[in-house]
Design a protein around this motif. Structure first.
Motif, short mmCIF file in Angstrom:
data_model
loop_
_atom_site.label_atom_id
_atom_site.label_comp_id
_atom_site.label_asym_id
_atom_site.label_seq_id
_atom_site.Cartn_x
_atom_site.Cartn_y
_atom_site.Cartn_z
N MET A 203 -28.79 1.89 2.73
CA MET A 203 -29.19 2.97 3.75
C MET A 203 -28.00 3.55 4.70
N ASP A 204 -26.99 2.47 5.01
CA ASP A 204 -25.92 3.30 5.75
C ASP A 204 -25.14 3.97 4.77
N ARG A 205 -25.20 3.58 3.40
CA ARG A 205 -24.42 4.50 2.59
C ARG A 205 -25.08 6.00 2.49
N GLN A 206 -26.59 5.76 2.34
CA GLN A 206 -27.20 7.05 2.44
C GLN A 206 -27.12 8.08 3.49
N ILE A 207 -26.98 7.61 4.62
CA ILE A 207 -26.88 8.14 6.27
C ILE A 207 -25.35 8.87 5.90
N LYS A 208 -24.45 8.15 5.50
CA LYS A 208 -23.08 8.67 5.46
C LYS A 208 -23.06 9.96 4.41
N LEU A 209 -23.71 9.66 3.31
CA LEU A 209 -23.72 10.62 2.17
C LEU A 209 -24.42 12.13 2.93
N LEU A 210 -25.51 11.89 3.59
CA LEU A 210 -26.25 12.99 4.26
C LEU A 210 -25.29 13.43 5.24
N ASN A 211 -24.71 12.76 6.06
CA ASN A 211 -23.90 13.20 7.17
C ASN A 211 -22.58 14.19 6.54
N GLU A 212 -22.10 13.57 5.47
CA GLU A 212 -21.24 14.31 4.64
C GLU A 212 -21.67 15.51 4.25
#
Length: 496
Positions: A203-212
């Motif tokens: 989920m941390d990776r998904q949040i980073k993806l969405l922020n980018e």
């Protein structure tokens, strides 16, 4: 000569007990027959388990190579309250076994007391008092005396028919089942913690993806606004760009809520209030480990739930012997001795000494079928535990097969999905260039952006599902547990 005769019966009873010491009523345990396949159906492509230090000492989560996960697992064992309940249950089973073992030894009791008693003699009148009671008016006498006693008694039930041995066998098996239940509870909690932690990292990776992605969409919105101000595109393009941006921002906010829930679940697992626990955001996601498979026959020794189910069969089998032993007489040897006197001064003297010794046989002559019904109940309980044991074994085979095929299919699906993602990224690059060149409208860019983001998130979702399935497969294979260490592992957990 009289004293020799008085000891003749007890000595004969001891001789009889020694002759019957090897007897034990009831069937000896034999493992129920099982249909065990030679190999797993979905085992193609899996390598058999090889000696690995990580799996040998039970720290299977170290396969993921994450220091934070390793630390959380230690905290779980030390502070999880569900696990503490299982430890307490095992300690109760230990105490019950010690109690059953104590039945093989004599019971020694001591008694010291003083008794004061009185008795009226003669005749006389009586006077009624106002409250309705009466008292002697004289003409009689009363006798009051003291009695002092000190005694030591010994009682010993001889295990002629093996009832006590069968009961100890049943209690020991129940204790082992409790130790296996403790191991199963610990493995389940460790598996739950690992799954939650790995999902949180995904989920941390998904949040980073969405922020980018939000940052990229902000740049697209700025570009569209500039083109609109220059009269190149319509206001509809600006609206579409803003809609795409806000929708993605909303998705990022929703993931924060889901991450918080996972963090709270991890906090409870390690015995900490959620308000006092937090995990820093980390970009890296642990890699998928190589999970070695086992032969189906080895699974019977590696799964704590299977071991627990079999120990319950052993206990139920021994209870049949306990029930059948009720048909036969119980032999109890008793001995007592001490001093009894009416005077304290010469209480402990030879003339006041007394003693007794002798065996006692006791058996039920008629009970209306009670013992027969108890034997039938014990046999039915045994059949029930055998069926439960066989079902547990079948379920364990199914779980391993399920997670094996799931991991294989997910690996294949992830490969295809990665190809789709690569194509979506290329399409997005080409579409963005075409839009900048003015050859297509912005709706085409929006569609391509949505497709690319969807594929990015699908790849991460598949990674999370594969990580979860790998944990579930390791747990289905028993983790690093082995039934040969069932008692020692239970004792170690209870001593903490």
């Amino acid at each position: 000569m009289t004293r020799s005769r008085s000891l003749l019966i007890p000595l004969s009873a001891l001789a009889l007990a020694a002759a019957l010491a090897g007897c034990a009523i009831g069937p000896d345990y034999q493992r129920p027959e099982l249909t065990v396949p030679a190999s797993f159906k979905e085992g193609d492509g899996w390598r058999l388990a090889q000696p690995q230090d990580v799996l040998h000492h039970g720290a299977w989560w170290e396969l993921y190579g994450d220091a934070t996960l390793n630390d959380l697992q230690k905290r779980l064992v030390a502070a999880n309250q569900t696990l503490a309940q299982s430890v307490a249950s095992y300690r109760q089973a230990q105490a019950l076994t010690r109690g059953a073992r104590s039945s093989f030894f004599p019971t020694v009791s001591a008694d010291v007391g003083k008794t004061r008693s009185g008795q009226g003699t003669g005749s006389g009148g009586s006077v009624r008092l106002p409250d309705g009671s009466t008292v002697s008016s004289g003409g009689g006498s009363s006798s009051i005396s003291n009695s002092y006693s000190a005694s030591l008694g010994v009682s010993w039930e001889m295990d002629l028919w093996g009832k006590l041995r069968r009961q100890l066998e049943a209690d020991t098996a129940s204790m082992d089942a409790s130790a296996a239940d403790l191991a199963a509870s610990r493995l389940s909690l460790q598996s739950e913690l690992a799954q939650n932690y790995l999902q949180l990292r995904v989920m941390d990776r998904q949040i980073k993806l969405l922020n980018e992605t939000v940052e990229a969409y902000q740049r697209s919105l700025k570009l569209t606004e500039n083109q609109y101000n220059a009269g190149i595109v319509t206001k509809a393009d600006v609206a579409q760009a803003r809609t795409q941006l806000k929708s993605t921002e909303a998705q990022a906010i929703d993931l924060k809520y889901q991450r918080a829930q996972l963090e709270h679940a991890i906090a409870v697992l390690v015995g900490v209030p959620p308000a006092q626990f937090s995990l820093a955001v980390v970009d890296a996601v642990p890699g998928l480990p190589q999970v070695p498979a086992l032969l189906p026959s080895q699974l019977l020794e590696r799964r704590p739930d299977v071991a627990s189910a079999e120990r319950k069969v052993i206990a139920a089998n021994a209870q049949i012997g306990v029930a059948k032993a009720a048909w036969f007489p119980d032999l109890t040897l008793t001995a007592a001795g001490g001093y009894r006197s009416g005077s304290f001064q010469n209480w402990i003297e030879t003339p006041n000494r007394y003693w007794s010794i002798g065996p006692q046989f006791a058996m039920t002559l008629f009970d209306g079928g009670l013992i027969a019904s108890q034997v039938e109940q014990a046999e039915a309980s045994y059949d029930q535990t055998v069926a439960s044991y066989r079902q547990t074994v079948l379920d364990s085979f199914r779980e391993v097969e399920d997670y094996m095929v799931q991991l294989k299919v997910l690996e294949e699906e992830s490969g295809v999905q990665q190809e789709a993602l690569d194509s979506a990224r290329e399409a997005l690059r080409l579409t963005t260039n075409q839009y900048k060149a003015g050859t297509i409208d912005y709706s085409s860019v929006v569609t391509t952006q949505a497709t690319a983001l969807s594929n990015e998130r699908t790849v991460l979702t598949l990674l999370g599902t594969r990580l979860t399935a790998s944990v579930q497969l390791i747990a289905a294979l028993g983790g690093g547990w082995d039934s040969s260490r069932i008692a020692s592992e239970g004792d170690a957990a209870a001593s903490r």
